[in-house]
Design a protein around this motif. Structure first.
Motif, PDB file in Angstrom:
ATOM      1  N   ASN A 161       0.842  -0.930  -0.052  1.00  0.00           N
ATOM      2  CA  ASN A 161       0.186  -0.103  -0.142  1.00  0.00           C
ATOM      3  C   ASN A 161       0.986   1.243   0.027  1.00  0.00           C
ATOM      4  O   ASN A 161       0.561   2.150  -0.506  1.00  0.00           O
ATOM      5  CB  ASN A 161      -0.896  -0.137   1.228  1.00  0.00           C
ATOM      6  CG  ASN A 161      -2.479  -0.677   0.828  1.00  0.00           C
ATOM      7  OD1 ASN A 161      -2.980  -0.280  -0.176  1.00  0.00           O
ATOM      8  ND2 ASN A 161      -2.764  -1.495   1.692  1.00  0.00           N
ATOM      9  N   ASP A 162       1.913   1.092   0.852  1.00  0.00           N
ATOM     10  CA  ASP A 162       3.006   2.308   0.546  1.00  0.00           C
ATOM     11  C   ASP A 162       3.429   2.585  -0.534  1.00  0.00           C
ATOM     12  O   ASP A 162       3.540   3.700  -1.140  1.00  0.00           O
ATOM     13  CB  ASP A 162       4.145   2.169   1.782  1.00  0.00           C
ATOM     14  CG  ASP A 162       3.438   2.097   3.231  1.00  0.00           C
ATOM     15  OD1 ASP A 162       2.450   2.493   3.425  1.00  0.00           O
ATOM     16  OD2 ASP A 162       4.352   1.442   4.101  1.00  0.00           O
ATOM     17  N   VAL A 163       3.725   1.582  -1.320  1.00  0.00           N
ATOM     18  CA  VAL A 163       4.491   1.520  -2.548  1.00  0.00           C
ATOM     19  C   VAL A 163       3.423   2.136  -3.577  1.00  0.00           C
ATOM     20  O   VAL A 163       3.428   3.056  -4.507  1.00  0.00           O
ATOM     21  CB  VAL A 163       4.991   0.520  -3.098  1.00  0.00           C
ATOM     22  CG1 VAL A 163       5.178   0.195  -4.747  1.00  0.00           C
ATOM     23  CG2 VAL A 163       6.168  -0.058  -2.370  1.00  0.00           C
ATOM     24  N   LEU A 164       2.150   1.852  -3.376  1.00  0.00           N
ATOM     25  CA  LEU A 164       0.821   2.129  -4.284  1.00  0.00           C
ATOM     26  C   LEU A 164       0.571   3.574  -4.076  1.00  0.00           C
ATOM     27  O   LEU A 164       0.720   4.346  -5.218  1.00  0.00           O
ATOM     28  CB  LEU A 164      -0.117   1.224  -4.208  1.00  0.00           C
ATOM     29  CG  LEU A 164      -1.659   1.826  -4.986  1.00  0.00           C
ATOM     30  CD1 LEU A 164      -0.866   1.725  -6.486  1.00  0.00           C
ATOM     31  CD2 LEU A 164      -2.464   0.927  -4.679  1.00  0.00           C
ATOM     32  N   VAL A 165       0.513   4.068  -2.852  1.00  0.00           N
ATOM     33  CA  VAL A 165       0.212   5.685  -2.881  1.00  0.00           C
ATOM     34  C   VAL A 165       1.326   6.472  -3.371  1.00  0.00           C
ATOM     35  O   VAL A 165       1.295   7.385  -3.916  1.00  0.00           O
ATOM     36  CB  VAL A 165       0.337   5.821  -1.324  1.00  0.00           C
ATOM     37  CG1 VAL A 165       0.339   7.617  -0.932  1.00  0.00           C
ATOM     38  CG2 VAL A 165      -0.993   5.439  -0.721  1.00  0.00           C
ATOM     39  N   LEU A 166       2.696   6.045  -3.212  1.00  0.00           N
ATOM     40  CA  LEU A 166       3.931   6.802  -3.807  1.00  0.00           C
ATOM     41  C   LEU A 166       3.731   6.478  -5.303  1.00  0.00           C
ATOM     42  O   LEU A 166       4.090   7.609  -6.158  1.00  0.00           O
ATOM     43  CB  LEU A 166       5.200   6.302  -3.220  1.00  0.00           C
ATOM     44  CG  LEU A 166       5.469   6.722  -1.584  1.00  0.00           C
ATOM     45  CD1 LEU A 166       6.405   5.907  -1.254  1.00  0.00           C
ATOM     46  CD2 LEU A 166       5.433   7.949  -1.508  1.00  0.00           C
ATOM     47  N   LEU A 167       3.530   5.554  -5.933  1.00  0.00           N
ATOM     48  CA  LEU A 167       3.071   5.435  -7.293  1.00  0.00           C
ATOM     49  C   LEU A 167       2.213   6.474  -7.726  1.00  0.00           C
ATOM     50  O   LEU A 167       2.351   7.026  -8.907  1.00  0.00           O
ATOM     51  CB  LEU A 167       2.779   3.994  -7.850  1.00  0.00           C
ATOM     52  CG  LEU A 167       3.928   2.811  -7.784  1.00  0.00           C
ATOM     53  CD1 LEU A 167       3.071   1.470  -7.946  1.00  0.00           C
ATOM     54  CD2 LEU A 167       4.838   3.201  -8.938  1.00  0.00           C
ATOM     55  N   SER A 168       0.998   6.424  -6.993  1.00  0.00           N
ATOM     56  CA  SER A 168      -0.063   7.447  -7.376  1.00  0.00           C
ATOM     57  C   SER A 168       0.338   8.918  -7.341  1.00  0.00           C
ATOM     58  O   SER A 168      -0.246   9.589  -8.216  1.00  0.00           O
ATOM     59  CB  SER A 168      -1.308   7.169  -6.707  1.00  0.00           C
ATOM     60  OG  SER A 168      -1.003   8.044  -5.465  1.00  0.00           O
ATOM     61  N   ILE A 169       1.428   9.373  -6.852  1.00  0.00           N
ATOM     62  CA  ILE A 169       1.854  10.757  -6.801  1.00  0.00           C
ATOM     63  C   ILE A 169       3.173  10.974  -7.926  1.00  0.00           C
ATOM     64  O   ILE A 169       3.789  11.763  -8.064  1.00  0.00           O
ATOM     65  CB  ILE A 169       2.152  11.224  -5.644  1.00  0.00           C
ATOM     66  CG1 ILE A 169       3.214  10.563  -4.744  1.00  0.00           C
ATOM     67  CG2 ILE A 169       0.944  11.438  -4.771  1.00  0.00           C
ATOM     68  CD1 ILE A 169       3.466  11.276  -3.473  1.00  0.00           C
ATOM     69  N   ALA A 192       5.231  -5.171  -8.919  1.00  0.00           N
ATOM     70  CA  ALA A 192       4.808  -6.283  -9.441  1.00  0.00           C
ATOM     71  C   ALA A 192       3.522  -6.989  -8.842  1.00  0.00           C
ATOM     72  O   ALA A 192       2.603  -7.309  -9.495  1.00  0.00           O
ATOM     73  CB  ALA A 192       5.883  -7.523  -9.677  1.00  0.00           C
ATOM     74  N   ALA A 193       3.547  -7.147  -7.473  1.00  0.00           N
ATOM     75  CA  ALA A 193       2.785  -7.561  -6.546  1.00  0.00           C
ATOM     76  C   ALA A 193       1.521  -6.603  -6.710  1.00  0.00           C
ATOM     77  O   ALA A 193       0.095  -7.399  -6.854  1.00  0.00           O
ATOM     78  CB  ALA A 193       3.172  -7.972  -5.113  1.00  0.00           C
ATOM     79  N   VAL A 194       1.673  -5.295  -6.558  1.00  0.00           N
ATOM     80  CA  VAL A 194       0.525  -4.492  -6.466  1.00  0.00           C
ATOM     81  C   VAL A 194      -0.314  -4.589  -7.907  1.00  0.00           C
ATOM     82  O   VAL A 194      -1.515  -4.684  -7.930  1.00  0.00           O
ATOM     83  CB  VAL A 194       1.126  -3.002  -6.285  1.00  0.00           C
ATOM     84  CG1 VAL A 194      -0.171  -1.966  -6.793  1.00  0.00           C
ATOM     85  CG2 VAL A 194       1.396  -2.863  -5.026  1.00  0.00           C
ATOM     86  N   MET A 195       0.616  -4.565  -9.016  1.00  0.00           N
ATOM     87  CA  MET A 195      -0.321  -5.003 -10.409  1.00  0.00           C
ATOM     88  C   MET A 195      -0.836  -5.992 -10.558  1.00  0.00           C
ATOM     89  O   MET A 195      -1.854  -6.109 -11.079  1.00  0.00           O
ATOM     90  CB  MET A 195       0.812  -4.724 -11.575  1.00  0.00           C
ATOM     91  CG  MET A 195       1.432  -3.283 -11.572  1.00  0.00           C
ATOM     92  SD  MET A 195       2.582  -3.023 -13.014  1.00  0.00           S
ATOM     93  CE  MET A 195       3.871  -4.117 -12.772  1.00  0.00           C
ATOM     94  N   ARG A 196      -0.401  -7.126 -10.086  1.00  0.00           N
ATOM     95  CA  ARG A 196      -0.956  -8.370  -9.957  1.00  0.00           C
ATOM     96  C   ARG A 196      -2.279  -8.389  -9.237  1.00  0.00           C
ATOM     97  O   ARG A 196      -3.486  -9.037  -9.621  1.00  0.00           O
ATOM     98  CB  ARG A 196      -0.288  -9.442  -9.584  1.00  0.00           C
ATOM     99  CG  ARG A 196      -0.643 -11.138  -9.739  1.00  0.00           C
ATOM    100  CD  ARG A 196       0.520 -11.889  -9.250  1.00  0.00           C
ATOM    101  NE  ARG A 196       0.921 -11.861  -7.873  1.00  0.00           N
ATOM    102  CZ  ARG A 196       1.946 -11.391  -7.536  1.00  0.00           C
ATOM    103  NH1 ARG A 196       2.947 -11.049  -8.571  1.00  0.00           N
ATOM    104  NH2 ARG A 196       2.506 -11.351  -6.254  1.00  0.00           N
ATOM    105  N   VAL A 197      -2.363  -7.868  -8.030  1.00  0.00           N
ATOM    106  CA  VAL A 197      -3.544  -7.858  -7.195  1.00  0.00           C
ATOM    107  C   VAL A 197      -4.659  -7.061  -7.784  1.00  0.00           C
ATOM    108  O   VAL A 197      -5.832  -7.543  -7.782  1.00  0.00           O
ATOM    109  CB  VAL A 197      -3.166  -7.489  -5.540  1.00  0.00           C
ATOM    110  CG1 VAL A 197      -4.413  -7.339  -4.893  1.00  0.00           C
ATOM    111  CG2 VAL A 197      -2.301  -8.402  -5.000  1.00  0.00           C
TER     112      VAL A 197
END
Length: 218
Positions: A161-169, A192-197
């Motif tokens: 989730n931390d990685v996804l939030v930083l990706l979003s900005i 890679a795990a975020v994209m898969r989920v």
């Protein structure tokens, strides 16, 4: 001071957008090209552009390989597609190739400038009305499936989730690694795990989904 390259073979539209860009970004360095070859030559000659705005239907038509090369091979340059096509397939294919935005030529000057500002700020942008324009097709990103995306995101670990939030900005792998104090290799694994989920084809689509969810939760 942003450095912007505009690639469009329609002279009248290109000159009109050039004028609009100069009004909106009075301190910008702006160059224009009439073909993919001319745009690539311009990038080789001046490799530090902040943004490339490119027509999807340049002579010969841009291939997925062209878009991948443009979005991955030129440092921090962001790539925005500007097209008369409002095809859902075209939009998804461009996002899958790593572009940072897709804007319709049917939008007003103010809407296009707003989208460019959004992309320059480090976010992923798609002309809002195109996200769910085709009522017979699933939405491009969250659209009407926000509850499903929330459920999918609940399956992410706290670090993902931390990685996804930083990706979003719009943070790069290196920036995410520095902020979270982990290695870039670990960031890639989490991404890679975020994209898969989420069922996202690439990090740009995952970032767009996160942005919309975060915007809706405010």
């Amino acid at each position: 001071m942003p450095r912007i390259l505009l690639a469009d073979d329609h002279g009248l539209y290109r000159k009109g957008l050039q004028a609009a860009l100069l009004r909106a970004f009075s301190d910008a360095t702006l160059e224009a090209a009439e073909s993919l070859e001319a745009a690539l030559a311009c990038i080789e000659r001046t490799p530090n552009f902040d943004l490339l705005i490119i027509d999807l239907h340049l002579p010969g038509r841009l291939s997925g390989e062209d878009l991948l090369r443009l979005s991955k091979s030129h440092g921090g340059m962001r790539v925005a597609v500007l097209s008369a096509s409002e095809s859902r397939t075209d939009i998804l294919e461009c996002l899958a190739c790593g572009v940072h935005g897709y804007m319709s030529k049917g939008e007003t000057e103010d809407e296009i400038i707003s989208g460019i500002n959004y992309i320059l700020s480090g976010k992923i942008y798609v002309t809002p009305r195109l996200i769910s324009a085709d009522k017979k097709s699933p939405p491009l990103s969250i659209g009407r499936n926000i509850e499903l995306i929330k459920f999918q995101m609940s399956n992410l670990t706290p670090r993902q989730n931390d990685v996804l939030v930083l990706l979003s900005i719009g943070k790069s792998n290196r920036e995410i690694a520095q902020e979270l104090k982990i290695s870039e290799a670990t960031v890639k694994i989490h991404t890679a795990a975020v994209m898969r989920v989420l069922g996202a084809k690439n990090r740009a689509v995952a970032a767009l989904m996160a942005q919309e969810l975060l915007d809706r939760s405010r």
